[in-house]
Design an enzyme around this catalytic site. Structure first.
Site, PDB file in Angstrom:
ATOM      1  CG  HIS B  23      -0.679  -0.213   2.510  1.00  0.00           C
ATOM      2  ND1 HIS B  23       0.256   0.549   3.134  1.00  0.00           N
ATOM      3  CD2 HIS B  23      -1.109  -1.109   3.419  1.00  0.00           C
ATOM      4  CE1 HIS B  23       0.383   0.147   4.381  1.00  0.00           C
ATOM      5  NE2 HIS B  23      -0.419  -0.869   4.576  1.00  0.00           N
ATOM      6  CG  HIS B  77      -3.035  -6.612  12.460  1.00  0.00           C
ATOM      7  ND1 HIS B  77      -4.026  -5.656  12.426  1.00  0.00           N
ATOM      8  CD2 HIS B  77      -2.010  -6.103  11.718  1.00  0.00           C
ATOM      9  CE1 HIS B  77      -3.606  -4.624  11.706  1.00  0.00           C
ATOM     10  NE2 HIS B  77      -2.400  -4.867  11.256  1.00  0.00           N
ATOM     11  CD  GLU B  79      -2.669  -3.687   7.286  1.00  0.00           C
ATOM     12  OE1 GLU B  79      -2.001  -3.693   8.331  1.00  0.00           O
ATOM     13  OE2 GLU B  79      -2.505  -2.868   6.368  1.00  0.00           O
ATOM     14  CG  ASP B  81      -0.565  -7.470   6.095  1.00  0.00           C
ATOM     15  OD1 ASP B  81      -1.635  -7.138   6.618  1.00  0.00           O
ATOM     16  OD2 ASP B  81       0.539  -7.114   6.542  1.00  0.00           O
ATOM     17  CG  HIS B 144      -0.527  -1.152  11.707  1.00  0.00           C
ATOM     18  ND1 HIS B 144      -0.661  -1.893  10.570  1.00  0.00           N
ATOM     19  CD2 HIS B 144      -0.655   0.142  11.315  1.00  0.00           C
ATOM     20  CE1 HIS B 144      -0.855  -1.111   9.530  1.00  0.00           C
ATOM     21  NE2 HIS B 144      -0.849   0.104   9.948  1.00  0.00           N
ATOM     22  CG  ASP B 163       1.681  -5.252  11.652  1.00  0.00           C
ATOM     23  OD1 ASP B 163       1.913  -6.369  11.164  1.00  0.00           O
ATOM     24  OD2 ASP B 163       0.801  -4.492  11.219  1.00  0.00           O
ATOM     25  CE1 TYR B 191       5.961  -4.043   8.574  1.00  0.00           C
ATOM     26  CE2 TYR B 191       5.860  -3.090  10.766  1.00  0.00           C
ATOM     27  CZ  TYR B 191       5.283  -3.829   9.761  1.00  0.00           C
ATOM     28  OH  TYR B 191       4.030  -4.343   9.941  1.00  0.00           O
ATOM     29  CG  HIS B 222       5.170  -8.210   8.100  1.00  0.00           C
ATOM     30  ND1 HIS B 222       4.623  -8.786   6.987  1.00  0.00           N
ATOM     31  CD2 HIS B 222       4.214  -7.390   8.598  1.00  0.00           C
ATOM     32  CE1 HIS B 222       3.394  -8.326   6.819  1.00  0.00           C
ATOM     33  NE2 HIS B 222       3.118  -7.480   7.788  1.00  0.00           N
TER      34      HIS B 222
END
Lengths: 54, 397
Positions: B23, B77, B79, B81, B144, B163, B191, B222
């Site tokens: 993004h 989370h 999100e 991903d 996040h 994250d 990051y 990640h």
């Protein structure tokens, strides 16, 4: 004057400190903050805040 | 590839070597979507992967245990991903219950058809026994997203940190001691700057809570897993949360016919005379991802744009929009730029954006009608020296 918590991110509005960065002077009750004010952390409006009961 | 974190706890995620856009974050080093499998009396999967790679996640789980044996899927989370693979994973694991907090449940229901899922909604501090091990849940709002959560295994002193402490970094290795530390820390810094710089306060609070836990290993969602350099990444985060300035000056500019570029070069020369680290970025050749990574720990920044159509250069407007959303703190600087006939836009618009970002304005903006004269260039050099002197007051580390 009561503290309020942002339901979205957990940021706490303390009337004693206000939110000077957004022009809300210390000593301002949550009810007296303008309606277009936004949570300084996540950007949601006053509607997304809940009163913290003592 | 070594994928075992602790006996019975394995990495089952996906290494995304080819992703280059997250993004808007230019992920030059790719990324990984980390999922973990805990095998105990009850089996749990911690987080999923991006939707297109769920078959790899399922394959990795199946290599270690039958899919029917998965009791819990924890979502830290919402999100996509991490959650994008949940519909496929929940379908593949018929006996699994989705474990998450209430905000996460609401978010997942607004992303996917969850009508067939079994749920267990947990609150901050709740625990879930897997047998020999326990999962303890810690809400970490805005680290996040509002629903973000850590899962902690006290028996293993292992923190699944979502994250936080992550890196967009694809590599052949899963652990922080298998590669040069400076490379990993650089990716962790990029990051932080590009994903969560604006949430320094909640991250700082989360760090305080994490400090109360005994932690031997941090498994983010990640990048590589921290097992040997926790002290280093914690120390780095302590600096990131306040955007701690180093003696570093950035000259950032856009130019049309090189007038503003000449001014930028003169400012750079001035800053270099002070012996501080001085960096020079043209928004047309350096991606915003790199720029905000460098802004995170700079002390001072000069930002320049010429006036174009009574406004500023669109590429600079884009970078300023990105940077202002990420809210860097503890920075000072000034604006500069050339103009033809209208003083609107250009340096004035840049200065306005800098004020909105609460960057301390150290001097009035420097403007040049058309090509800068030697007098204006000397003013730029002097302003560069001033930035250098300002930056000098900060410690190197």
């Amino acid at each position: 004057m009561k503290k309020y918590i942002c339901d979205v991110c957990g940021w706490i509005y303390d009337p004693e400190t206000g939110d000077p960065d957004s022009g809300i002077a210390p000593g301002t009750a949550f009810e007296d903050i303008p309606d277009d004010w936004e949570c300084p952390e996540c950007g949601v409006g006053k509607d997304d805040f809940s009163v913290i009961e003592d | 590839m070594n994928i075992t974190l602790k006996e019975g706890i394995d990495w089952v995620g996906y290494i995304d070597w080819t992703v280059r856009d997250f993004h808007g974050y230019k992920t030059e080093s790719g990324s990984t979507y980390n999922s973990y499998l805990i095998r105990d009396e009850k089996n749990a999967v911690i987080d999923a992967v991006k939707a297109p790679y769920v078959h790899k996640l399922v394959e990795h789980i199946e290599a270690l245990t039958p899919l029917e044996s998965i009791d819990y899927v924890v979502c830290n989370h919402a999100e996509p991903d991490h959650s994008g693979g949940l519909p496929g994973l929940m379908k593949a694991c018929p006996n699994a219950t989705l474990v998450c907090n209430e905000k996460c449940k609401v978010a997942l229901e607004k992303h996917y058809d969850t009508s067939a899922w079994k749920w267990q909604v947990v609150e901050d501090g709740d625990t879930l026994s897997l047998g020999k091990r326990t999962l303890q849940f810690i809400n970490t709002p805005m680290v996040h997203w509002p629903e973000s959560m850590f899962s902690y295994v006290p028996e293993e002193k292992l923190l699944f940190s979502m994250d936080a402490f992550g890196q967009h970094y694809a590599s052949a290795f899963r652990f922080d001691d298998e590669e040069p530390l400076d490379v990993i820390l650089h990716e962790a810094k990029a990051y932080y700057a590009n994903i969560v710089m604006l949430y320094g306060r909640p991250i700082s609070q989360t760090m305080e809570r994490a400090a109360e836990l005994e932690i031997e290993m941090i498994a983010p969602s990640h990048g590589v897993i921290w097992r040997s350099h926790l002290k280093e990444v914690f120390a780095a985060y302590q600096k990131y949360v306040v955007c701690k300035p180093r003696p570093k000056v950035i000259v950032l500019y856009a130019s049309m016919w090189k007038a503003t570029e000449k001014m930028a070069e003169a400012i750079l020369e001035g800053a270099q005379e002070c012996g501080v680290e001085a960096q020079f970025f043209n928004v047309d050749s350096t991606h915003a991802t790199r720029i905000v990574t460098e802004v995170l720990d700079c002390a001072a920044i000069a930002i320049g744009s010429p006036t174009l159509n009574n406004s500023l250069m669109p590429a600079m407007a884009g970078v300023l929009c990105y940077m202002s959303g990420l809210r860097p703190t503890n920075k000072a600087g000034f604006a500069f730029g050339s103009y033809g006939w209208s003083k609107r836009g250009g340096a004035a618009a840049v200065e306005e954006a800098m004020k909105e970002m609460k960057i301390d304005i150290l001097r009035e903006s420097i403007r040049s009608q058309y090509v800068p004269t030697e007098e204006i260039l000397e003013e730029c050099r002097e302003a560069g020296r001033m930035l250098g002197k300002y930056a000098e007051q900060f410690a190197k580390d």
